[in-house]
Enzyme design. Structure first.
Site, PDB file in Angstrom:
ATOM      1  N   LYS A   1       0.834  -1.217   0.000  1.00  0.00           N
ATOM      2  CA  LYS A   1       0.000   0.000   0.000  1.00  0.00           C
ATOM      3  C   LYS A   1       0.867   1.266   0.000  1.00  0.00           C
ATOM      4  O   LYS A   1       0.591   2.208  -0.730  1.00  0.00           O
ATOM      5  CB  LYS A   1      -0.923   0.021   1.240  1.00  0.00           C
ATOM      6  CG  LYS A   1      -1.914  -1.134   1.286  1.00  0.00           C
ATOM      7  CD  LYS A   1      -2.951  -0.967   2.388  1.00  0.00           C
ATOM      8  CE  LYS A   1      -2.383  -1.048   3.792  1.00  0.00           C
ATOM      9  NZ  LYS A   1      -1.819  -2.359   4.152  1.00  0.00           N
TER      10      LYS A   1
ATOM     11  N   ARG B   1      -9.985   0.815   8.830  1.00  0.00           N
ATOM     12  CA  ARG B   1      -9.635  -0.579   9.090  1.00  0.00           C
ATOM     13  C   ARG B   1     -10.783  -1.331   9.720  1.00  0.00           C
ATOM     14  O   ARG B   1     -10.605  -2.468  10.133  1.00  0.00           O
ATOM     15  CB  ARG B   1      -8.453  -0.617  10.056  1.00  0.00           C
ATOM     16  CG  ARG B   1      -7.090  -0.731   9.385  1.00  0.00           C
ATOM     17  CD  ARG B   1      -6.046  -0.498  10.452  1.00  0.00           C
ATOM     18  NE  ARG B   1      -4.850  -1.264  10.294  1.00  0.00           N
ATOM     19  CZ  ARG B   1      -3.685  -0.748   9.922  1.00  0.00           C
ATOM     20  NH1 ARG B   1      -3.583   0.512   9.583  1.00  0.00           N
ATOM     21  NH2 ARG B   1      -2.612  -1.498   9.886  1.00  0.00           N
TER      22      ARG B   1
ATOM     23  N   ARG C   1      11.044  -6.438   5.931  1.00  0.00           N
ATOM     24  CA  ARG C   1      10.893  -4.978   5.874  1.00  0.00           C
ATOM     25  C   ARG C   1      11.718  -4.292   6.960  1.00  0.00           C
ATOM     26  O   ARG C   1      11.763  -4.718   8.098  1.00  0.00           O
ATOM     27  CB  ARG C   1       9.418  -4.617   6.059  1.00  0.00           C
ATOM     28  CG  ARG C   1       9.139  -3.136   6.062  1.00  0.00           C
ATOM     29  CD  ARG C   1       7.697  -2.840   5.737  1.00  0.00           C
ATOM     30  NE  ARG C   1       6.787  -3.209   6.807  1.00  0.00           N
ATOM     31  CZ  ARG C   1       5.463  -3.185   6.685  1.00  0.00           C
ATOM     32  NH1 ARG C   1       4.910  -2.872   5.526  1.00  0.00           N
ATOM     33  NH2 ARG C   1       4.690  -3.508   7.692  1.00  0.00           N
TER      34      ARG C   1
ATOM     35  N   ARG D   1      10.529  -2.601  12.709  1.00  0.00           N
ATOM     36  CA  ARG D   1       9.474  -2.193  13.641  1.00  0.00           C
ATOM     37  C   ARG D   1       9.166  -3.350  14.582  1.00  0.00           C
ATOM     38  O   ARG D   1       9.154  -4.505  14.152  1.00  0.00           O
ATOM     39  CB  ARG D   1       8.201  -1.844  12.856  1.00  0.00           C
ATOM     40  CG  ARG D   1       8.243  -0.502  12.217  1.00  0.00           C
ATOM     41  CD  ARG D   1       7.155  -0.300  11.171  1.00  0.00           C
ATOM     42  NE  ARG D   1       5.841  -0.831  11.526  1.00  0.00           N
ATOM     43  CZ  ARG D   1       4.784  -0.771  10.707  1.00  0.00           C
ATOM     44  NH1 ARG D   1       4.904  -0.218   9.517  1.00  0.00           N
ATOM     45  NH2 ARG D   1       3.629  -1.268  11.063  1.00  0.00           N
TER      46      ARG D   1
ATOM     47  N   ARG E   1      -1.690  -9.217  13.490  1.00  0.00           N
ATOM     48  CA  ARG E   1      -2.176  -8.133  12.628  1.00  0.00           C
ATOM     49  C   ARG E   1      -2.917  -8.684  11.405  1.00  0.00           C
ATOM     50  O   ARG E   1      -3.922  -8.122  10.972  1.00  0.00           O
ATOM     51  CB  ARG E   1      -0.996  -7.249  12.192  1.00  0.00           C
ATOM     52  CG  ARG E   1      -0.467  -6.404  13.366  1.00  0.00           C
ATOM     53  CD  ARG E   1       0.905  -5.847  13.077  1.00  0.00           C
ATOM     54  NE  ARG E   1       0.912  -4.864  12.024  1.00  0.00           N
ATOM     55  CZ  ARG E   1       1.975  -4.602  11.256  1.00  0.00           C
ATOM     56  NH1 ARG E   1       3.109  -5.271  11.444  1.00  0.00           N
ATOM     57  NH2 ARG E   1       1.902  -3.684  10.328  1.00  0.00           N
TER      58      ARG E   1
END
Ligand code: AMP
Length: 209
Positions: free
Chosen positions: A13, A88, A122, A152, A163
């Site tokens: 995204k 969301r 990532r 992260r 998640r």
């Protein structure tokens, strides 16, 4: 023109939002980035949100709406926005209707195994907040500013699994909510391949590029 990007974690995204900003002059807004920026500045909203973020669960609606509206109300957003990571949930989608008119929703489809693989690879720049795949950067260093990239906390395996569960249960049903203004694309392939149908769709509508 205001656009929503839907898609599970790691579906790309943020990458699409950056391309849309460049080609169509829209302002990209990621609620996750807004929270992280507030946390970095030790802002009240960010620090309240942090405990939910660390667990990989959604931040309560009132906090999320507050941080989003404070950004959307800034003058540059008059040009149109691309929302990445908001809404969301159905509650958020309904609340958004009262804030701005959404013209299109782009849904990026990606199998969960691929989402997990990408998220684990990532790394983000703590200064520019941009995400990179660990295999595409040299010496784990931000290509723009030279900062050491970091992972992260919520990109670690246990949090990512939670998640993705939250995404399937609470966010994926929004595909139906936006069915009258929906563009479905595949998140598989290179960033250019993934972006191509989005650019073609919006260019056909006469958007600026
Ligand atoms: P992201 O960077 O979009 O993956 O978001 C990171 C985390 O920020 C999420 O796991 C949530 O805890 C929180 N967050 C971001 N956007 C929202 C939202 N729209 N509603 C609730 N929580 C959010």
């Amino acid at each position: 023109m205001n656009i929503i990007l839907l898609g599970p974690q790691g579906s790309g995204k943020g990458t699409i939002a950056r391309s849309l900003a460049k080609d169509f002059g829209l302002i990209p807004i990621s609620t996750g980035d807004l929270f992280r920026e507030s946390i970095a500045k030790k802002g009240k909203l960010g620090l309240e949100a942090q405990k939910y973020m660390n667990k990989g669960v959604l931040v309560p609606l009132d906090l999320t709406i507050k941080i989003l509206t404070s950004r959307i109300n800034q003058p540059d957003c008059q040009k149109g926005v691309i929302l990445d990571g908001f809404p969301r949930s159905l509650d958020q989608a309904k609340a958004l209707e009262k804030i701005i008119k959404i013209d299109y929703c782009i849904n990026i489809d990606l199998p969960h195994e691929e989402c997990i693989r990408r998220v684990l690879e990532r790394r983000i720049c703590p200064k520019c907040h941009q995400g990179y795949n660990i295999n595409w950067v040299k010496d784990n260093t931000c290509p723009k500013c030279g900062s050491k990239l970091v992972q992260r906390d919520d990109d670690k395996l246990e949090a990512v699994k939670i998640r993705l569960e939250v995404y399937e249960k609470t966010t994926a049903p929004l595909i139906n909510f936006y069915s009258d203004r929906l563009l479905k694309i595949s998140g598989l392939g290179s960033p250019e391949d993934v972006y191509k149908p989005v650019k073609a769709f919006l260019s056909k509508l006469g958007g600026k590029n």
